[in-house]
Design an enzyme around this catalytic site. Structure first.
Site, PDB file in Angstrom:
ATOM      1  N   TYR A  77       0.654  -1.153  -0.002  1.00 56.88           N
ATOM      2  CA  TYR A  77       0.111   0.067   0.027  1.00 56.88           C
ATOM      3  C   TYR A  77       0.807   1.271  -0.090  1.00 56.88           C
ATOM      4  CZ  TYR A  77      -3.502   3.341   1.393  1.00 56.88           C
ATOM      5  OH  TYR A  77      -4.352   4.523   1.512  1.00 56.88           O
ATOM      6  N   LYS A  81       1.393   4.012  -3.076  1.00 54.89           N
ATOM      7  CA  LYS A  81       1.042   5.481  -3.107  1.00 54.89           C
ATOM      8  C   LYS A  81       2.412   6.099  -3.155  1.00 54.89           C
ATOM      9  CE  LYS A  81      -3.093   5.184  -1.826  1.00 54.89           C
ATOM     10  NZ  LYS A  81      -4.078   5.567  -2.673  1.00 54.89           N
TER      11      LYS A  81
END
Length: 170
Positions: A77, A81
């Site tokens: 994650y 990002k």
């Protein structure tokens, strides 16, 4: 508003024409889309949208990312990002604002038990430390709009959770 098919986004280039500012809050979860689907939505669709927006004349792109975003992270994650932040910056907007909110406080229609538990806990913590670990989605939205209305502090501006809270009050 225009509904687009993200799998065939280039066919919708006209939807990205003639806008000075682009806002992007696109994202999914690994649980919902799988690892490959998460990367496709949170990185690939976002970058393709940014490229189409830039080609269509967009000067300022505002991207919602995540606290802890880092292209070198061991966590998928946070790594994705961080990657998308760098890729969007490389598109070459006159101005790029990246918001890195902590846990988003919101009501969802879909069931996410772990997130619900975290929100309940963080809702209590937020009463004592309002800017430390969470932020209401309404505050993020206000900060995104306010970032466009204020003069920039450079070509790329990264707003961490505390700054989002401050700007969201504007």
């Amino acid at each position: 508003q225009v509904v687009v098919d993200f799998e065939r986004l280039s066919e919708h280039a006209a939807a990205f024409q003639g806008h000075d500012v682009g806002f992007c809050c696109l994202g999914t979860t690994r649980a919902k889309a799988g690892a490959a689907g998460f990367v496709r939505v949170d990185r690939d669709y976002v970058v393709q949208s940014a490229e189409l927006a830039r080609a269509g004349g967009c000067k300022h792109f505002v991207l919602q990312s995540s606290q802890g975003a880092n292209q070198h992270s061991l966590f998928l994650y946070l790594r994705v990002k961080g990657e998308v932040e760098n890729l969007v910056q490389a598109v070459g907007f006159d101005r790029c604002t990246i918001l890195r909110p902590a846990v988003l406080l919101c009501k969802r229609q879909e069931s996410r038990p772990a997130e619900w538990m975290a929100q309940q806990f963080l809702g209590v913590v937020a009463r004592v430390f309002p800017t430390a670990y969470s932020v209401p989605v309404e505050t993020v939205a206000r900060a995104m709009v306010a970032s466009v209305l204020q003069p920039g502090v450079g070509k790329v501006e990264v707003l961490e959770n505390g700054a989002i809270h401050e700007l969201g009050k504007a």
